[in-house]
Structure formats: structure tokens, C-alpha cells
Design an enzyme around this catalytic site. Structure first.
Site, mmCIF file in Angstrom:
data_model
loop_
_atom_site.group_PDB
_atom_site.id
_atom_site.type_symbol
_atom_site.label_atom_id
_atom_site.label_comp_id
_atom_site.label_asym_id
_atom_site.label_seq_id
_atom_site.Cartn_x
_atom_site.Cartn_y
_atom_site.Cartn_z
ATOM 1 N N ASP A 12 0.846 -1.203 0.000
ATOM 2 C CA ASP A 12 0.000 0.000 0.000
ATOM 3 C C ASP A 12 0.880 1.252 0.000
ATOM 4 O O ASP A 12 0.810 2.056 0.912
ATOM 5 C CB ASP A 12 -0.949 -0.014 1.207
ATOM 6 C CG ASP A 12 -0.215 0.004 2.543
ATOM 7 O OD1 ASP A 12 0.963 -0.428 2.608
ATOM 8 O OD2 ASP A 12 -0.811 0.471 3.550
ATOM 9 N N ASP A 17 6.998 1.289 1.748
ATOM 10 C CA ASP A 17 6.661 0.294 0.721
ATOM 11 C C ASP A 17 7.448 0.563 -0.560
ATOM 12 O O ASP A 17 7.931 -0.365 -1.219
ATOM 13 C CB ASP A 17 5.175 0.332 0.371
ATOM 14 C CG ASP A 17 4.262 0.142 1.548
ATOM 15 O OD1 ASP A 17 3.783 -0.991 1.756
ATOM 16 O OD2 ASP A 17 4.002 1.121 2.258
ATOM 17 N N ASN A 41 -2.297 2.938 3.475
ATOM 18 C CA ASN A 41 -1.762 4.249 3.829
ATOM 19 C C ASN A 41 -2.586 5.378 3.220
ATOM 20 O O ASN A 41 -2.799 6.415 3.845
ATOM 21 C CB ASN A 41 -0.307 4.352 3.377
ATOM 22 C CG ASN A 41 0.619 3.493 4.208
ATOM 23 O OD1 ASN A 41 0.471 3.424 5.425
ATOM 24 N ND2 ASN A 41 1.558 2.822 3.561
ATOM 25 N N THR A 125 2.943 -5.924 2.902
ATOM 26 C CA THR A 125 3.423 -4.858 3.790
ATOM 27 C C THR A 125 2.332 -3.820 4.032
ATOM 28 O O THR A 125 2.622 -2.647 4.284
ATOM 29 C CB THR A 125 4.684 -4.193 3.210
ATOM 30 O OG1 THR A 125 4.429 -3.750 1.871
ATOM 31 C CG2 THR A 125 5.856 -5.148 3.220
ATOM 32 N N PHE A 166 -0.895 -0.078 12.629
ATOM 33 C CA PHE A 166 -1.790 0.365 11.555
ATOM 34 C C PHE A 166 -2.214 -0.766 10.620
ATOM 35 O O PHE A 166 -3.403 -0.934 10.333
ATOM 36 C CB PHE A 166 -1.132 1.486 10.749
ATOM 37 C CG PHE A 166 -1.962 1.940 9.580
ATOM 38 C CD1 PHE A 166 -2.940 2.900 9.760
ATOM 39 C CD2 PHE A 166 -1.779 1.400 8.318
ATOM 40 C CE1 PHE A 166 -3.735 3.306 8.696
ATOM 41 C CE2 PHE A 166 -2.557 1.802 7.244
ATOM 42 C CZ PHE A 166 -3.547 2.758 7.433
ATOM 43 N N ASN A 167 -1.258 -1.547 10.087
ATOM 44 C CA ASN A 167 -1.612 -2.574 9.102
ATOM 45 C C ASN A 167 -2.553 -3.620 9.685
ATOM 46 O O ASN A 167 -3.439 -4.131 8.991
ATOM 47 C CB ASN A 167 -0.354 -3.264 8.566
ATOM 48 C CG ASN A 167 0.448 -2.374 7.645
ATOM 49 O OD1 ASN A 167 -0.056 -1.399 7.109
ATOM 50 N ND2 ASN A 167 1.717 -2.721 7.459
ATOM 51 N N HIS A 240 9.979 0.461 8.262
ATOM 52 C CA HIS A 240 9.271 -0.781 8.564
ATOM 53 C C HIS A 240 9.353 -1.813 7.430
ATOM 54 O O HIS A 240 9.887 -2.915 7.592
ATOM 55 C CB HIS A 240 7.790 -0.489 8.834
ATOM 56 C CG HIS A 240 7.517 0.633 9.762
ATOM 57 N ND1 HIS A 240 7.614 0.514 11.130
ATOM 58 C CD2 HIS A 240 7.144 1.921 9.523
ATOM 59 C CE1 HIS A 240 7.296 1.663 11.702
ATOM 60 N NE2 HIS A 240 7.011 2.532 10.743
ATOM 61 N N ASP A 241 8.775 -1.464 6.289
ATOM 62 C CA ASP A 241 8.464 -2.466 5.263
ATOM 63 C C ASP A 241 9.687 -3.126 4.619
ATOM 64 O O ASP A 241 9.642 -4.326 4.316
ATOM 65 C CB ASP A 241 7.570 -1.855 4.193
ATOM 66 C CG ASP A 241 6.207 -1.462 4.736
ATOM 67 O OD1 ASP A 241 5.844 -1.938 5.831
ATOM 68 O OD2 ASP A 241 5.508 -0.680 4.072
#
Length: 312
Positions: A12, A17, A41, A125, A166-167, A240-241
Site C-alpha cells: 500500500d 513500501d 496508507n 506490507t 496500523f496494518n 518498517h516495510d
């Protein structure tokens, strides 16, 4: 040298990402069969556009498939406050010159896994909606998936609510489907990704490359830092991703631990939390490998080296 591992990136975009796409496409150890997009996102129209933009920056012809534009059950949330209205605020964004494929992302996942039994690694992700749809529409593919490596959740606190990342919160019912499916699963949550902070010296690694792609990554990370500075007081954003692809490339840079993970669907203040049984107190068998430690310097060195392979 072994054959490249076939992967599907489900995402996303999103600043981190986009960096993950660039890392994967620069890594000969992987064969990226497709990019599948999901709401998250920002809305699906923008996450898909951002995937097309990043593909273009990478000078790749990997196909892009748009997927779910909403969660399975609940209302959609989004994160413009983190990623900006475009989802990739910060760098100059070119206009995509090529569009998506006609096939839905979940249908592409189903078709590809069936065509390559035991080979495909899914790398989501964002919200797990596309993966859950594929598993529900075609349960026969679940034992055919080599592995799912997901960035989402946390063993401790959340970032969108005190309890939920969030995810996971964006579609906890989809996460419940995937975690309950029996698929080999690795979870890379905030407890790990908050160890990988792109502070100014690390952003400089990419700007100093002197290439358009290096500048694009540096601009992404500089913008992404703003939210983390305001929210946490950090001097950079948590990347993060890209830990997902980095884990596939260099598992020696990370530590994982088997745990049983449940998804809170209560609708209360812990809704969307990934309840990770760190100490095995429930007696439930582990259903995931959960990342606990990141060698951040090694990770950023790997990322810099791969971004350096893009031409000037």
C-alpha cells in the site's frame, strides 16, 4: 548459485513500501512476479499509482495488479497524516506511463500460487485483505504457499491506537484469516521495525550515491522522518516495510522467535492488536515466527548497496 526465489509484493505505498519495491527489484536473489496493491496508507487509487511510479523509477516492467479497496468487515482507515495526501509526499513524482493489468490482485495471487506450488513467497506490507481474499476464495492454495512474510502488528504497543499497529488495525479480520490459515508465516512488527531508524546519517548514505534513485530514497526518508519526529521525538523514520525483503535476503541480520499470535477482534480499546504469546503462557502451538531483533547497521548497509546498483 541457487535460482532466484519467486515473490509477490503485496503493498500500500507508502514511503517505506516504495523503498521495499526498489530493494526487491535490485536484488538478483529474488524474482518479483508482480506487485499487488491494496488500500491502506492512502486509498487504492493512490497506492496503485504509487506502485506504478516506483516501478517506473526502478525501470522495471514487473506487472502491477490492483486489489481490495476496503477491509473485509469494518470501515476503512488511512494514514495521510504520515504519508501525505499522495501517499508519497516529499520527492518529485513522475506521471506513470504504464498502467495496471486487468486481473484483480487476489486472482493473480491464486493463479500464480497454483502455477508454482510450494515456490511462491508472499510479502505483504499493508493490510492483509488481498491475501485473506485469496485464501478464502481458493483455500486449496494455502498449503501451496512457501511462506508469508508480513510487516504488521507488534509484540508490544501500537502506533495507531495504544494497542494496535496500523496494518493490523486496517483489516484485523483479514489478519485473523491469515494467522488462522496454517500458512508458514513470519511477522515483522513495530517491536522490530522501531529498531531500524533512518536518522540523518543513514539518509545521507542514499543522497551521497549521487543517483536519481538514491535521491528519491533520501527524499522519501526525509519526509517520512517528520511524522516520527513529531510523534516520538526521533531524529528519523522507522523503515518498517523493507525489513521484509531484507529478511529474505539476509536472515542472519535478524532474530525471530516462534509464537502464537491472536488478532483482537473485540471492538474495544485493544481491537486490532496482535496478541503475541512471547513466553508461551497459553499453551497454544506457535503459528508464526515473530521478529525480535534487527541488526540496523547491517540492514542499512544492505539497503544502500542495493540502491547503489540503480544507474546514474
Amino acid at each position: 548459485m541457487s535460482a532466484p526465489r519467486p515473490v509477490i509484493l503485496d503493498l500500500d505505498p507508502g514511503h517505506d513500501d516504495a523503498v521495499n519495491i526498489l530493494l526487491a527489484l535490485a536484488s538478483p536473489e529474488l524474482r518479483v512476479l508482480g506487485l499487488t496493491t491494496v488500500f491502506g496508507n492512502v486509498g487504492l487509487d493512490r497506492t496503485t499509482r504509487n506502485a506504478l511510479i516506483t516501478r517506473q523509477i526502478a525501470r522495471s516492467d514487473v506487472p502491477v495488479y490492483a486489489g481490495a479497496d476496503r477491509p473485509l468487515v469494518q470501515a476503512r482507515i488511512s494514514a495521510e497524516s504520515v504519508h501525505g495526501e499522495s501517499g508519497l509526499d516529499g520527492p518529485h513524482l513522475p506521471i506513470p506511463t504504464r498502467g495496471t493489468e486487468d486481473e484483480h490482485a487476489a486472482a493473480f495471487i491464486i493463479r500464480t500460487v497454483r502455477a508454482h506450488p510450494g515456490e511462491i513467497t508472499l510479502v505483504p506490507t499493508g493490510p492483509l485483505t488481498n491475501v485473506a481474499l485469496a485464501f478464502r476464495l481458493a483455500p486449496d492454495i494455502v498449503p501451496l504457499v512457501r511462506e508469508v512474510v508480513w510487516m504488521g502488528g507488534s509484540t508490544d504497543t501500537g502506533n495507531w491506537t495504544p494497542a494496535a499497529e496500523f496494518n493490523a488495525l486496517a483489516d484485523p479480520h483479514a489478519a485473523h484469516v491469515v494467522f488462522g490459515s496454517g500458512v508458514p508465516l513470519t511477522m515483522i512488527g513495530l517491536n522490530a521495525s522501531h529498531q531500524a531508524i533512518a536518522h540523518p546519517a543513514r539518509v545521507g548514505l542514499f543522497r551521497d550515491l549521487g543517483t536519481p534513485t538514491g535521491a528519491f530514497v533520501a527524499d522519501l526518508l526525509a519526509f517520512f522522518a517528520e511524522h516520527h519526529r513529531d510523534r516520538y521525538g526521533w531524529d528519523g523514520g522507522a523503515l518498517h516495510d523493507p525489513l521484509t525483503v531484507a529478511y529474505l535476503l539476509r536472515p542472519d541480520l535478524f532474530r525471530v522467535q516462534p509464537m502464537h499470535v491472536q488478532i483482537d477482534l473485540s471492538g474495544g480499546p485493544s481491537h486490532g492488536r496482535t496478541v503475541a504469546d512471547l513466553w508461551h503462557v497459553t499453551g497454544h502451538a506457535p503459528n508464526a515466527q515473530v521478529m525480535t531483533h534487527v541488526n540496523a547497521d547491517g540492514f542499512f548497509e544492505l539497503l544502500r548497496d542495493r540502491i547503489a546498483t540503480y544507474p546514474a
